[in-house]
Design an enzyme around this catalytic site. Structure first.
Site, PDB file in Angstrom:
ATOM      1  N   ASP A  22     -37.975 -36.917  55.454  1.00 44.62           N
ATOM      2  CA  ASP A  22     -38.088 -37.544  56.771  1.00 44.62           C
ATOM      3  C   ASP A  22     -36.711 -37.518  57.417  1.00 44.62           C
ATOM      4  O   ASP A  22     -35.831 -38.294  57.032  1.00 44.62           O
ATOM      5  CB  ASP A  22     -38.593 -38.980  56.629  1.00 44.62           C
ATOM      6  CG  ASP A  22     -38.722 -39.674  57.983  1.00 44.62           C
ATOM      7  OD1 ASP A  22     -38.300 -39.088  59.011  1.00 44.62           O
ATOM      8  OD2 ASP A  22     -39.228 -40.819  58.014  1.00 44.62           O
ATOM      9  N   ASP A  94     -39.409 -45.404  62.018  1.00 44.18           N
ATOM     10  CA  ASP A  94     -38.107 -45.120  61.418  1.00 44.18           C
ATOM     11  C   ASP A  94     -37.760 -45.998  60.219  1.00 44.18           C
ATOM     12  O   ASP A  94     -36.691 -46.616  60.154  1.00 44.18           O
ATOM     13  CB  ASP A  94     -36.991 -45.246  62.468  1.00 44.18           C
ATOM     14  CG  ASP A  94     -37.117 -44.197  63.555  1.00 44.18           C
ATOM     15  OD1 ASP A  94     -37.928 -44.398  64.477  1.00 44.18           O
ATOM     16  OD2 ASP A  94     -36.417 -43.174  63.466  1.00 44.18           O
ATOM     17  N   HIS A 137     -33.619 -54.877  62.771  1.00 47.78           N
ATOM     18  CA  HIS A 137     -34.751 -54.302  63.529  1.00 47.78           C
ATOM     19  C   HIS A 137     -36.100 -54.870  63.114  1.00 47.78           C
ATOM     20  O   HIS A 137     -37.097 -54.659  63.795  1.00 47.78           O
ATOM     21  CB  HIS A 137     -34.816 -52.790  63.331  1.00 47.78           C
ATOM     22  CG  HIS A 137     -33.624 -52.058  63.853  1.00 47.78           C
ATOM     23  ND1 HIS A 137     -33.236 -52.137  65.169  1.00 47.78           N
ATOM     24  CD2 HIS A 137     -32.722 -51.246  63.235  1.00 47.78           C
ATOM     25  CE1 HIS A 137     -32.137 -51.391  65.342  1.00 47.78           C
ATOM     26  NE2 HIS A 137     -31.801 -50.857  64.185  1.00 47.78           N
ATOM     27  N   ASP A 174     -23.460 -53.765  65.266  1.00 48.98           N
ATOM     28  CA  ASP A 174     -24.120 -52.511  64.900  1.00 48.98           C
ATOM     29  C   ASP A 174     -24.376 -51.714  66.189  1.00 48.98           C
ATOM     30  O   ASP A 174     -24.530 -52.290  67.263  1.00 48.98           O
ATOM     31  CB  ASP A 174     -25.448 -52.840  64.210  1.00 48.98           C
ATOM     32  CG  ASP A 174     -26.163 -51.618  63.656  1.00 48.98           C
ATOM     33  OD1 ASP A 174     -26.077 -51.392  62.444  1.00 48.98           O
ATOM     34  OD2 ASP A 174     -26.810 -50.893  64.442  1.00 48.98           O
ATOM     35  N   HIS A 176     -26.950 -50.085  67.041  1.00 49.59           N
ATOM     36  CA  HIS A 176     -28.334 -50.160  67.517  1.00 49.59           C
ATOM     37  C   HIS A 176     -28.651 -51.566  67.989  1.00 49.59           C
ATOM     38  O   HIS A 176     -28.027 -52.531  67.546  1.00 49.59           O
ATOM     39  CB  HIS A 176     -29.310 -49.777  66.393  1.00 49.59           C
ATOM     40  CG  HIS A 176     -29.121 -48.390  65.872  1.00 49.59           C
ATOM     41  ND1 HIS A 176     -28.313 -48.108  64.791  1.00 49.59           N
ATOM     42  CD2 HIS A 176     -29.620 -47.199  66.295  1.00 49.59           C
ATOM     43  CE1 HIS A 176     -28.332 -46.792  64.556  1.00 49.59           C
ATOM     44  NE2 HIS A 176     -29.110 -46.225  65.468  1.00 49.59           N
ATOM     45  N   ASP A 267     -22.130 -48.394  62.101  1.00 51.84           N
ATOM     46  CA  ASP A 267     -22.490 -47.145  62.772  1.00 51.84           C
ATOM     47  C   ASP A 267     -21.901 -47.118  64.177  1.00 51.84           C
ATOM     48  O   ASP A 267     -22.029 -46.140  64.895  1.00 51.84           O
ATOM     49  CB  ASP A 267     -24.014 -46.961  62.803  1.00 51.84           C
ATOM     50  CG  ASP A 267     -24.766 -48.238  63.113  1.00 51.84           C
ATOM     51  OD1 ASP A 267     -24.121 -49.224  63.549  1.00 51.84           O
ATOM     52  OD2 ASP A 267     -25.996 -48.264  62.924  1.00 51.84           O
ATOM     53  N   TYR A 307     -23.446 -45.027  58.618  1.00 54.62           N
ATOM     54  CA  TYR A 307     -24.001 -43.859  57.917  1.00 54.62           C
ATOM     55  C   TYR A 307     -22.997 -42.757  57.654  1.00 54.62           C
ATOM     56  O   TYR A 307     -23.331 -41.755  57.045  1.00 54.62           O
ATOM     57  CB  TYR A 307     -25.223 -43.335  58.704  1.00 54.62           C
ATOM     58  CG  TYR A 307     -26.181 -44.465  58.958  1.00 54.62           C
ATOM     59  CD1 TYR A 307     -26.975 -44.954  57.915  1.00 54.62           C
ATOM     60  CD2 TYR A 307     -26.227 -45.132  60.185  1.00 54.62           C
ATOM     61  CE1 TYR A 307     -27.804 -46.052  58.103  1.00 54.62           C
ATOM     62  CE2 TYR A 307     -27.054 -46.226  60.380  1.00 54.62           C
ATOM     63  CZ  TYR A 307     -27.837 -46.682  59.342  1.00 54.62           C
ATOM     64  OH  TYR A 307     -28.630 -47.779  59.512  1.00 54.62           O
TER      65      TYR A 307
HETATM   66  C1  Q6P Z   1     -32.156 -45.691  63.304  1.00 57.64           C
HETATM   67  C2  Q6P Z   1     -33.429 -44.960  63.199  1.00 57.64           C
HETATM   68  C3  Q6P Z   1     -33.060 -42.632  63.245  1.00 57.64           C
HETATM   69  C4  Q6P Z   1     -33.126 -41.403  64.088  1.00 57.64           C
HETATM   70  C5  Q6P Z   1     -32.448 -40.257  63.401  1.00 57.64           C
HETATM   71  C6  Q6P Z   1     -30.252 -52.686  60.539  1.00 57.64           C
HETATM   72  C7  Q6P Z   1     -29.493 -50.639  60.752  1.00 57.64           C
HETATM   73  C8  Q6P Z   1     -29.585 -49.637  61.865  1.00 57.64           C
HETATM   74  C9  Q6P Z   1     -30.823 -48.823  61.679  1.00 57.64           C
HETATM   75  C10 Q6P Z   1     -30.911 -47.675  62.618  1.00 57.64           C
HETATM   76  C11 Q6P Z   1     -32.214 -46.952  62.520  1.00 57.64           C
HETATM   77  N1  Q6P Z   1     -33.426 -43.772  63.971  1.00 57.64           N
HETATM   78  N2  Q6P Z   1     -31.718 -39.425  64.311  1.00 57.64           N
HETATM   79  O1  Q6P Z   1     -30.576 -51.410  60.725  1.00 57.64           O
HETATM   80  O2  Q6P Z   1     -29.542 -50.304  63.086  1.00 57.64           O
HETATM   81  O3  Q6P Z   1     -28.409 -48.908  61.765  1.00 57.64           O
HETATM   82 ZN    ZN Z   2     -27.539 -49.384  63.415  1.00 51.25          ZN
END
Ligand code: Q6P
Ligand code: ZN
Length: 674
Positions: A22, A94, A137, A174, A176, A267, A307
């Site tokens: 994924d 996700d 999230h 963060d 996001h 991130d 990440y």
């Molecule tokens: C991001 C999901 C991924 C798309 C790939 C607490 C930590 C987070 C999670 C982010 C999920 N999309 N290109 O959660 O906010 O970093």
């Molecule tokens: Zn994030």
């Protein structure tokens, strides 16, 4: 006073991973935790923290935020086959499930609760929990964005209930939007949620309308949800600091939380494949530091995203080392916020001006203006990224330097008969075998100095400053007979040192002798109740407050939105904090100021106080040693005319100091609202 820092980590939380292909989830790997923890070990930070065990959050804890149906559904996942897990996962966005993720999710939430307990019972002052899965999230009845249970939301509810807290601040740095946290507390004025996030006019995940700046909270909770959408990637240290100085901190001090929780996702740091931002890991030392004097220092940071396996551990180390009280590194390349950040900043301030006295006089921008501009920007962006696959160019940045605190934290120069505060070192140039510079100084600067006691004190001050410059002593405090004179001498001394940049902060009405500051080697900021007649230079700024410094909130707001940005942009090598005898500043505001200034110049601050102020030596020393300042308490709004005057001053100085800007285009004539 100084208490420790808790660190919560358990290897068990590395024991789940993505079991199928994924692309959306492949970045969320167990190594995120192991590299972070290893870096803490490598930097000798684990040894300095209080290790607190994790526990499993109970059903009751989880049900404070999540629905029974959802909890029951997640409870079944350990027994599912791979096919069942895949299928179960499909109903959410996700996120992935694994037979061990439910166990880890209970530990992650439980870790946040253990952290809250450690801080609230006074076992430690602050702390960090390194957890997987993350939380911000996840929603009442849904997993989302790698998150199963909303760790920080659960911790906030728990803290309120178990410890009777009235106000909890959640800072989500963060990259996001933690929509799960927003939904949880949207109508709740007791929890203030602040989040900045990559948004790109709703083109970036999770692509929610309600992540924009105009989602300010609902009903009683209106004003208690603060969203800062980043509409471009590449945001830098200046953009982040500017948001803190002009939005988060003024509101946070006004809110006056009993506890600060941080959704600590990294991130938002450079190199991250999700965030694509450019803030360097050392910025987290400053973000952390700036929050550490709220709530009497009670701060719990809980890991969310991050990440890039290089910038993540570096950022975690910066955060933990700051929680431990080590001075922050000098912030690199603060060249002012970018246009897009300024636009976001401005929109957020406008949206919240009706709720917060510190933003009340924020310039008002007609909404039509905003929307046209936004549409235009969105179209431009689209054009750019249309046929662009992900760029492959790797960001590079220098590894943060090791932060080696000087062997002596706080030295004091005190008259005989005044006792040395606990934890400080009494200092006198007479004990210094290397008298060369002092002798030189005697010859040149002090010929006029007849009084031998004053001469000895000045010699000690100069010797102390030299030791601070050599990193042998971090900061200091001196009681002197004549603060203006001592200040002058130190300014003269600094002018002779090759790389010295001196920030002088004067608190009080005493007339400051005109200093020759035009070479930029000195920046002088004075807080007083006296209107200054003459237009001072870029490097000599008078901040006038009607009630002087005795209006604790007004004074603190001036410190946050004026002094801090000036200080950060100026980037001094040394801070001289001068407390005049007529300052009128209350103890808590004084300690806040002292604590906040330690974020500059690697914590190299020398405080000068008049001899008659010896009753303030203890609490000032405590701040210099890194103790948290007591909170100001919930105070009345500052005088409107003071807030207005401050805004005007800020506008006037914007041409010279970019970190003072709060509006995108200075030419649209939206200066001062009538
Ligand atoms: C991001 C999901 C991924 C798309 C790939 C607490 C930590 C987070 C999670 C982010 C999920 N999309 N290109 O959660 O906010 O970093
Ligand atoms: Zn994030």
């Amino acid at each position: 006073m100084k208490m420790g820092t808790a660190l919560i980590y358990d290897e068990e939380m590395t024991k789940y991973k993505l079991l199928w292909v994924d692309p959306a989830c492949k970045i969320e790997v167990p190594e995120r935790l192991t590299v972070s923890y290893d870096a803490l070990i490598q930097n000798g930070l684990t040894d300095r923290c209080v290790s607190v065990p994790v526990r499993e959050a109970t059903d009751a804890d989880i049900l404070q935020v999540h629905s029974e149906e959802y909890l029951e559904a997640v409870k079944k996942t350990p027994y599912m086959t791979l096919e069942d897990l895949k299928e179960f996962t499909l109903q959410y966005g996700d996120v992935y499930f694994h037979p061990n993720i439910y166990h880890c999710a209970k530990l992650a939430a439980g870790a946040a609760l253990q952290l809250v307990d450690s801080v609230m019972t006074g076992k430690v002052r602050n702390g960090m929990a390194l957890v997987r899965p993350p939380g911000h999230h996840s929603m009442r009845s849904a997993a989302n964005g790698f998150c199963v249970f909303n760790n920080v939301a659960i911790a906030a509810r728990y803290a309120k209930q178990k410890y009777g807290l009235k106000r909890v601040l959640i800072v989500d740095w963060d990259v996001h939007h933690g929509q799960g946290v927003q939904y949880c507390f949207e109508d709740d004025p007791s929890v203030l949620y602040f989040s900045w996030h990559r948004y790109e006019h709703q083109k970036f995940w999770p692509q929610l309308r309600e992540s924009d700046y105009d989602s300010v909270g609902k009903d009683k909770g209106a004003g208690f949800n603060i969203n800062v959408p980043w509409n471009q990637v590449g945001m830098k240290n200046s953009d982040y600091l500017s948001l803190f100085c002009h939005v988060l901190l003024p509101v946070a001090y006004e809110f006056c939380p009993d506890l600060v929780l941080v959704c600590a996702g990294f991130d938002s740091a450079i190199g991250d494949p999700e965030g694509k931002m450019c803030a360097t890991p050392d910025i987290f030392a400053h973000l952390t530091h700036l929050l550490m004097n709220l709530a009497g220092g009670k701060l719990c940071a809980v890991l969310e995203g991050g990440y890039n396996l290089t910038s993540l551990p570096q950022s975690v180390c910066q955060t933990v080392q700051t929680l431990l009280g080590d001075p922050a590194p000098r912030p690199a390349n603060l060249d002012g916020p970018c246009e897009s950040a300024l636009e976001s900043l401005h929109c957020v301030r406008s949206a919240h001006r009706q709720y917060w006295s510190s933003l009340k006089h924020a310039a008002d921008l007609p909404t039509s203006d905003i929307s046209t501009k936004r549409i235009k920007l969105a179209e431009e962006e689209e054009g750019k990224s249309e046929n662009g696959e992900e760029e492959t160019s790797e960001e590079v940045w220098p590894e943060p330097l090791k932060r080696v605190p000087p062997p002596i934290r706080t030295a004091v120069v005190l008259p005989d008969g005044v006792t040395c505060p606990d934890g400080c070192k009494r200092f006198s140039s007479l004990e210094d075998p290397n008298q060369e510079s002092v002798n030189k100084l005697r010859e040149t600067l002090l010929k006029a100095e007849a009084d031998s006691v004053a001469l000895a004190t000045l010699s000690s001050l100069i010797a102390l400053v030299e030791k601070m410059e050599k990193n042998e002593i971090c900061n200091g405090l001196a009681l002197v007979a004549d603060v203006s004179m001592a200040m002058m001498r130190l300014v003269q001394h600094a002018a002779t040192a090759p790389h010295s940049r001196l920030l002088v902060v004067c608190v009080g009405d005493e007339v400051v002798p005109s200093l020759d500051t035009d070479d930029g080697k000195t920046l002088l900021v004075q807080f007083s109740s006296k209107e200054s007649d003459k237009q001072k230079s870029k490097y000599h700024i008078n901040v006038c407050l009607k009630k002087g410094c005795s209006d604790a909130l007004g004074f603190t707001q001036a410190v946050l939105s004026l002094l801090l940005p000036l200080g950060y942009e100026y980037d001094p090598s040394l801070v001289l904090l001068v407390r005049m005898s007529d300052s009128g500043v209350c103890d808590s505001a004084w300690q806040q100021l002292t604590g906040l200034l330690l974020g500059l110049a690697q914590g190299r601050t020398l405080v000068l106080m008049q001899e008659a102020e010896k009753a303030r030596v203890g609490l000032t020393a405590s701040s210099l040693l890194g103790d948290a300042a007591p909170s100001l308490g919930q105070l009345d709004a500052p005088l409107p005319e003071d807030v207005e005057a401050l805004e005007r001053l800020r506008h006037r100085l914007q041409a010279d100091w970019k970190l003072l800007q709060t509006t995108a285009a200075p030419d649209t004539g939206r200066g001062d609202a009538p």
